[in-house]
Motif scaffolding. Structure first.
Motif, PDB file in Angstrom:
ATOM      1  N   GLY A 134      -4.457  -5.496  40.890  1.00 15.67           N
ATOM      2  CA  GLY A 134      -3.876  -6.032  39.674  1.00 15.67           C
ATOM      3  C   GLY A 134      -2.653  -5.267  39.218  1.00 15.67           C
ATOM      4  O   GLY A 134      -1.993  -4.585  39.991  1.00 15.67           O
ATOM      5  N   LEU A 135      -2.370  -5.375  37.933  1.00 18.26           N
ATOM      6  CA  LEU A 135      -1.176  -4.778  37.357  1.00 18.26           C
ATOM      7  C   LEU A 135      -1.384  -3.298  37.081  1.00 18.26           C
ATOM      8  O   LEU A 135      -2.387  -2.898  36.507  1.00 18.26           O
ATOM      9  N   THR A 154       6.213  -0.229  37.779  1.00 22.05           N
ATOM     10  CA  THR A 154       5.236  -1.281  37.524  1.00 22.05           C
ATOM     11  C   THR A 154       4.945  -2.008  38.829  1.00 22.05           C
ATOM     12  O   THR A 154       5.873  -2.458  39.502  1.00 22.05           O
ATOM     13  N   ASP A 187       2.336  -4.960  40.830  1.00 25.76           N
ATOM     14  CA  ASP A 187       1.316  -6.003  40.831  1.00 25.76           C
ATOM     15  C   ASP A 187       0.775  -6.019  42.253  1.00 25.76           C
ATOM     16  O   ASP A 187       1.450  -6.459  43.177  1.00 25.76           O
ATOM     17  N   ASP A 188      -0.430  -5.497  42.412  1.00 26.41           N
ATOM     18  CA  ASP A 188      -1.002  -5.218  43.726  1.00 26.41           C
ATOM     19  C   ASP A 188      -0.048  -4.307  44.488  1.00 26.41           C
ATOM     20  O   ASP A 188       0.234  -3.215  44.040  1.00 26.41           O
ATOM     21  N   ARG A 207       4.566  -7.455  29.954  1.00 24.48           N
ATOM     22  CA  ARG A 207       3.553  -7.554  31.021  1.00 24.48           C
ATOM     23  C   ARG A 207       2.218  -8.001  30.450  1.00 24.48           C
ATOM     24  O   ARG A 207       1.534  -8.834  31.043  1.00 24.48           O
ATOM     25  N   LEU A 240       0.105 -11.460  31.361  1.00 25.09           N
ATOM     26  CA  LEU A 240      -1.291 -11.431  31.791  1.00 25.09           C
ATOM     27  C   LEU A 240      -2.175 -12.272  30.881  1.00 25.09           C
ATOM     28  O   LEU A 240      -3.112 -12.918  31.336  1.00 25.09           O
TER      29      LEU A 240
END
Length: 71
Positions: free
Chosen positions: A2-3, A18, A20-21, A47, A51
């Protein structure tokens, strides 16, 4: 996974990444002044909004937590 927002904090300036995966969404320096911290907060909120989009209760909880803390 995830984030993930990772911070490398040093004296005078810091660095933010940052993910995401396994994909890097953004990275950059955080200057230790009001504008730098506002930019960091704005990035975190953006972010969180992405989400929480479509999950109204989750977004409301995030906003409540942010307002309940002294920033």
């Amino acid at each position: 996974m995830g984030l993930v927002i990772a911070l490398d904090i040093s004296m005078g300036k810091s660095y933010k990444v940052t993910y995401d995966d396994q994909t890097c969404l953004s990275e950059g320096e955080i200057i230790h002044n009001k504008e730098g911290f506002k930019a960091l907060l704005r990035n975190v909120l953006e972010r969180a909004f992405l989400l929480a989009r479509g999950r109204k209760n989750a977004f409301q909880k995030i906003i409540f937590l942010l307002h309940s803390k002294a920033l």
